[in-house]
Scaffold this motif. Structure first.
Motif, PDB file in Angstrom:
ATOM      1  N   ILE A  46       0.724  -1.092  -0.001  1.00 45.69           N
ATOM      2  CA  ILE A  46      -0.042  -0.071  -0.050  1.00 45.69           C
ATOM      3  C   ILE A  46       0.981   1.306  -0.136  1.00 45.69           C
ATOM      4  CG2 ILE A  46      -1.881  -1.291   1.074  1.00 45.69           C
ATOM      5  CD1 ILE A  46      -0.959   0.447   3.677  1.00 45.69           C
ATOM      6  N   GLN A  96       0.664   5.825  -0.874  1.00 43.06           N
ATOM      7  CA  GLN A  96       0.322   7.060  -1.523  1.00 43.06           C
ATOM      8  C   GLN A  96       0.605   6.751  -3.035  1.00 43.06           C
ATOM      9  OE1 GLN A  96      -1.328   9.931  -2.367  1.00 43.06           O
ATOM     10  NE2 GLN A  96      -0.727  10.487  -0.185  1.00 43.06           N
ATOM     11  N   ASN A  97      -0.125   7.514  -3.931  1.00 43.86           N
ATOM     12  CA  ASN A  97       0.185   7.402  -5.322  1.00 43.86           C
ATOM     13  C   ASN A  97       1.576   7.851  -5.642  1.00 43.86           C
ATOM     14  OD1 ASN A  97      -3.003   8.054  -5.299  1.00 43.86           O
ATOM     15  ND2 ASN A  97      -2.509   6.957  -7.011  1.00 43.86           N
ATOM     16  N   THR A 135      -2.475  -2.275  -3.502  1.00 42.29           N
ATOM     17  CA  THR A 135      -3.799  -1.794  -3.446  1.00 42.29           C
ATOM     18  C   THR A 135      -4.161  -0.202  -2.853  1.00 42.29           C
ATOM     19  OG1 THR A 135      -6.139  -2.303  -2.466  1.00 42.29           O
ATOM     20  CG2 THR A 135      -4.240  -2.815  -0.918  1.00 42.29           C
ATOM     21  N   HIS A 136      -5.102   0.387  -2.853  1.00 44.50           N
ATOM     22  CA  HIS A 136      -5.557   1.635  -2.451  1.00 44.50           C
ATOM     23  C   HIS A 136      -6.823   1.557  -1.303  1.00 44.50           C
ATOM     24  CE1 HIS A 136      -3.472   3.640  -5.936  1.00 44.50           C
ATOM     25  NE2 HIS A 136      -2.818   3.959  -5.021  1.00 44.50           N
ATOM     26  N   GLU A 148      -4.269  -3.648  -7.815  1.00 45.50           N
ATOM     27  CA  GLU A 148      -5.426  -2.764  -7.557  1.00 45.50           C
ATOM     28  C   GLU A 148      -6.621  -3.682  -7.865  1.00 45.50           C
ATOM     29  OE1 GLU A 148      -5.817   0.919  -9.380  1.00 45.50           O
ATOM     30  OE2 GLU A 148      -4.033   1.610  -8.384  1.00 45.50           O
ATOM     31  N   PHE A 168      -3.910   4.136   6.217  1.00 47.49           N
ATOM     32  CA  PHE A 168      -3.977   4.992   5.102  1.00 47.49           C
ATOM     33  C   PHE A 168      -3.703   6.845   5.383  1.00 47.49           C
ATOM     34  CE2 PHE A 168      -5.442   0.907   3.735  1.00 47.49           C
ATOM     35  CZ  PHE A 168      -5.144   0.974   2.455  1.00 47.49           C
TER      36      PHE A 168
END
Lengths: 243, 441
Positions: B40, B42-43, B320-321, B288, B377
C-alpha cells in the motif's frame, strides 16, 4: 410496531353496517366495490388513523398530523371530508390477506384492517404475517418479539426467541424483511437524534421530547441507554469496596 | 521458492529501499518468506513498479533471449532516470542472495550470472495489471508498450475470453455427453432388471465424474454471490453459439457474459485466469484488485484468491489503495510505502524495536474501517472540512442552548431556544451523531 387497541367509536355508520354483515353471516362486498368504497373507505381510514395515533401500523412513520384526528372532524358517525384532509396519507391494509377475497369474503372486517404507509402496503402486497404479530393481539409485545440495534438503527428479531420459539423467531425475521422495516433506518435515526437533542435542552423534569414518529424505536433506544447507565453505575467502585 | 527480500538502490523514486518479506519472530513461520504480501502507499510511491520489477526480472531470468530482455530494461532505466549505481536485488532466502542486475552511470550494464538460475524455467507467475479487462479492451489502450515487458502481462482480453468460452464448452459438453451415455445405460439396465438400484448408481457416477463447471462454480460463485448471480453449470450444445452464462439469484433468469457490469466481467475473468493458471510454486501479482468492485466484493477477493494456493511455495502480491483489501492482511504482510522528507520512498514499519509479533501495535484484520483509514491510510481527519465545520457549529449551538436553559423559563428564552433547537437538530442530523458524540474540544 407497537401494541394498539382498536375502538371504532366515531365511524359508527360503518361499524353498524359491518356488524350487520357479520351477524347475518353475509359476504362482504369486494374491497374495490365503488359504492361501498365511496361510503366507507374514508371513514375507516380516519378511524384507523385515530386508533394508531396517525402512524403507520408497521413502520410508525407519520401518515397524518394529529389535528386531523380530533373528535370535531366527525359528525353523526361520518368523517367530515375537507380539502386539508388530503394530508392524511397511507392505505387501508388487510393484515390477513386471505380474508380480503373469496371464499372468506371479509374485505371490510374491522378487526383485520390497519393503516399502513403506501410503500409498505405495496411491499407487503398479498403476503400475510403470523397472527401473533398482529398489533391488536392481547399477547403482542414488540419488546419481546423484536430487538433494536442502536448503532445501525435496525430492527432485528429478538435472539432469545431462537431457543424459545424458532417458528416465531423466523416469523419476526420474515416480517422485518417483508415490511422492509429497515429501509427507513436513516429517517428513523434522524428522528431519534432530534428527540435526544430536545431532551438534552428540555427544561422539564424529567426531560421530555415530542416523540412524533417511531415511538417503538425510541422506547428501545431509551431502554438501552438506561441499561447502559445502570451497567456503568454497577461497575463503579463504592468507597466501601475500596476499604 | 518465494521472495523473502527486495532491495532497490537508486532506481526511479527508490533511493535505498530494503523490504523484508519474512514472518516476524514469535510467529510459527518466523524467518520464512510470507505467503501473501499487500503493498500500500500514496500514489507515486512505487507499488506498481515493485510488482513490475518482480514480474520483469523473473521473466528476464527465464528467457532464452535474456540479453535482449535486459537490454530493454536498461533502455527504460537510461531514458527515464539516468540514475547512478542502480542495483535491484531479489532475494529468495537469506543464503541465496542474488543481485539480478546492476547498472552504473556509464551504462555498463551487467548481470549477475549467479542470478540466472535463481528462478527455474518452470516457475509460474501470473501478473494481472490494474483493470486488466477494461484496459486491453479500450481501443486507444492505456498500457505503454515501451514500458517494461508489458507484452508478457496477463491479458484478460477478447482472445482470453474466447479461450475461456471454448474451455467451458469442451469441458461441459464432454461431461453432458458422458452423462447422457451413462443415463442410457442405466435405463437399459432397469429394463433388463427392474429391481436395479439406479439412484445409488447415479450417485456413484456423479461422485466419480464431477461436472467440471461445478468445481469452477464452487470457487467463482463466492465472488459472484454479492453481485446477485452464480455461474450456470450447463452449456448450450450448439457449437456455433458458445457462451458463458450466469444465473440471477433473484429470478433464476440466465444472464449472458456481455450483460455483466465491467467490474463483474473483470472479477470473473481474473478469478478464472487464476483458477486456470495457478500451479505449484507460482508467484501471483495482482495490481489494484479492488477496481470497479463494491466493498463487500472487495472483502471476498483476497481470501477467495488465496484459497487457490496449491502449495507452500506459492506467493501472492497485491498492490492496493483499498482499506477493505488491507484488512485481509496481518500487519507483517503489509508493505506500507511512504515518502520521507527528501521524497525518497521508505517502508513505514508497523513495529517498534525487534521485528517480533508482540511488537506490532495494530492489526488491520481486527480494526474498524474508519480506524484503518486513519491509522493505515493516514487519513487523519475523521471527515472532510465540512464535517469539521459542522461539528464546531453543533458544539457552539449546544453551548448557547445550555446557557438559555440555565436562564429559566421566559417567553423570550423559549422563543430563542426553539429557533436554536431547530438549527441544532439540523446540524446533528447532517452529522448523523447524537448530542453526546459532539467532541468536547
Amino acid at each position: 410496531m407497537r401494541k394498539i387497541t382498536k375502538i371504532c367509536d366515531l365511524s359508527t355508520i360503518y361499524k353498524q353496517w359491518e356488524e350487520n354483515l357479520e351477524a347475518n353471516n353475509n359476504p362482504h362486498p369486494d374491497f374495490e366495490h365503488s359504492t361501498t368504497r365511496k361510503d366507507f373507505y374514508q371513514d375507516v381510514k380516519m378511524q384507523l388513523l385515530r386508533c394508531q395515533g396517525g402512524l403507520c401500523i408497521y413502520s410508525e412513520q407519520r401518515l397524518c398530523p394529529l389535528e386531523l384526528l380530533t373528535d370535531n372532524k366527525w359528525q353523526e358517525g361520518k368523517y367530515i371530508y375537507q380539502d386539508q384532509d388530503k394530508q392524511a396519507e397511507g392505505d387501508v391494509e388487510h393484515f390477513d390477506d386471505k380474508l380480503k377475497k373469496a371464499p372468506l369474503n371479509k374485505a371490510w372486517l374491522w378487526d383485520n384492517l390497519f393503516m399502513a404507509h403506501h410503500t409498505i402496503n405495496i411491499r407487503k402486497s398479498t403476503k400475510s404475517l403470523d397472527l401473533r404479530l398482529k398489533p391488536t393481539n392481547p399477547n403482542f409485545d414488540p419488546f419481546y418479539l423484536f430487538d433494536y440495534d442502536c448503532t445501525k438503527h435496525e430492527f432485528r428479531p429478538n435472539e432469545n426467541l431462537v431457543h424459545i420459539d424458532k417458528i416465531l423467531y423466523d416469523a419476526v425475521k420474515d416480517a422485518i424483511k417483508v415490511l422492509s422495516l429497515n429501509s427507513i433506518k436513516w429517517k428513523r435515526k434522524k428522528n431519534l437524534i432530534c428527540y435526544v437533542a430536545e431532551i438534552s435542552i428540555s427544561k422539564e423534569n424529567p426531560p421530555k421530547a415530542d416523540v412524533y414518529e417511531y415511538p417503538t424505536a425510541w422506547e428501545f433506544w431509551q431502554r438501552q441507554q438506561n441499561q447502559k447507565a445502570h451497567h456503568q453505575s454497577d461497575n463503579l467502585v463504592s468507597p466501601d469496596e475500596y476499604e | 521458492m518465494k521472495i523473502s527480500r527486495i532491495e532497490i538502490q537508486d532506481f526511479q523514486q527508490f533511493k535505498n529501499l530494503n523490504i523484508d518479506l519474512t514472518y516476524p519472530q514469535g510467529h510459527a513461520k518466523a524467518g520464512q518468506p510470507l505467503d501473501k504480501v499487500c503493498i500500500i502507499g500514496q500514489n507515486g510511491t512505487g507499488k506498481t513498479t515493485i510488482l513490475k520489477l518482480i514480474h520483469d526480472y523473473i521473466l528476464a531470468n527465464q528467457s532464452e533471449q535474456i540479453w535482449e530482455k535486459y537490454a530493454l530494461i536498461k533502455e527504460v532505466i537510461t531514458e527515464s532516470q539516468q540514475k547512478q549505481n542502480t542495483i535491484i536485488t531479489l532475494i529468495v532466502d537469506e543464503y541465496k542472495t542474488r543481485t539480478l542486475f546492476s547498472f552504473s552511470s556509464r551504462y555498463n550494464f551487467r548481470c549477475s550470472k549467479k542470478g540466472f538460475n535463481l528462478f527455474p524455467l518452470t516457475k509460474k507467475f501470473i501478473y494481472i495489471p490494474t483493470n486488466a479487462y477494461t484496459l486491453v479492451t479500450t481501443p486507444t489502450g492505456v498500457l505503454n508498450p515501451n514500458q517494461y515487458l508489458v507484452e508478457d502481462y496477463f491479458k484478460l482480453n477478447d482472445e482470453f475470453l474466447f479461450s475461456v468460452k471454448g474451455a467451458f464448452y469442451n469441458k461441459t459438453f464432454s461431461y453432458q455427453k458422458a452423462f447422457k451415455e451413462f443415463s442410457m445405460s442405466v435405463v437399459n439396465a432397469i429394463i433388463e432388471n427392474p429391481n436395479e438400484n439406479s439412484a445409488l448408481k447415479v450417485q456413484k457416477w456423479r461422485r466419480e465424474n464431477p461436472n467440471p463447471l461445478e468445481e469452477i462454480a464452487y470457487f467463482i460463485d463466492k465472488l459472484l454471490a454479492p453481485a446477485g448471480m452464480k455461474l450456470k453449470t450447463t452449456v448450450n450444445e450448439d457449437k456455433n453459439n458458445v457462451d458463458i452464462q450466469f444465473i440471477s439469484l433473484q429470478n433464476g433468469n440466465a444472464i449472458p457474459f456481455e450483460q455483466l457490469s465491467s467490474g463483474t466481467k473483470n472479477i470473473f475473468l481474473t478469478a478464472y485466469a487464476l483458477y486456470q493458471q495457478i500451479e505449484n510454486e507460482s508467484i501471483i501479482l495482482i495490481d489494484e484488485p479492488e477496481n470497479s468492485l463494491y466493498p463487500n466484493l472487495q472483502r471476498a477477493i483476497v481470501p477467495t484468491y488465496t484459497s487457490l494456493r496449491p502449495d507452500a511455495e506459492t506467493q501472492f502480491f497485491f498492490a492496493t489503495h483499498s482499506p477493505v483489501i488491507a484488512s485481509c492482511f496481518e500487519p507483517w504482510e503489509i508493505v506500507d510505502l511512504e515518502l520521507d522528507d527528501d521524497n525518497h520512498v521508505v517502508r513505514h514499519l508497523y513495529y517498534e524495536g525487534e521485528n517480533h509479533v508482540d511488537n506490532y501495535s495494530f492489526y488491520p484484520k481486527y480494526m474498524r474501517w474508519d480506524e484503518i483509514l486513519r491509522d493505515v491510510f493516514d487519513l487523519e481527519e475523521e471527515g472532510g472540512a465540512e464535517r469539521k465545520g459542522e461539528l464546531k457549529k453543533a458544539g457552539e449551538l449546544k453551548k448557547e442552548l445550555d446557557k438559555l436553559k440555565n436562564l429559566g423559563h421566559t417567553a423570550k428564552t423559549n422563543d430563542e431556544m426553539r429557533v436554536l433547537l431547530d438549527e441544532y437538530k439540523k446540524s446533528l442530523t447532517r452529522l448523523q451523531i447524537f448530542p453526546n458524540q459532539i467532541p468536547t474540544k
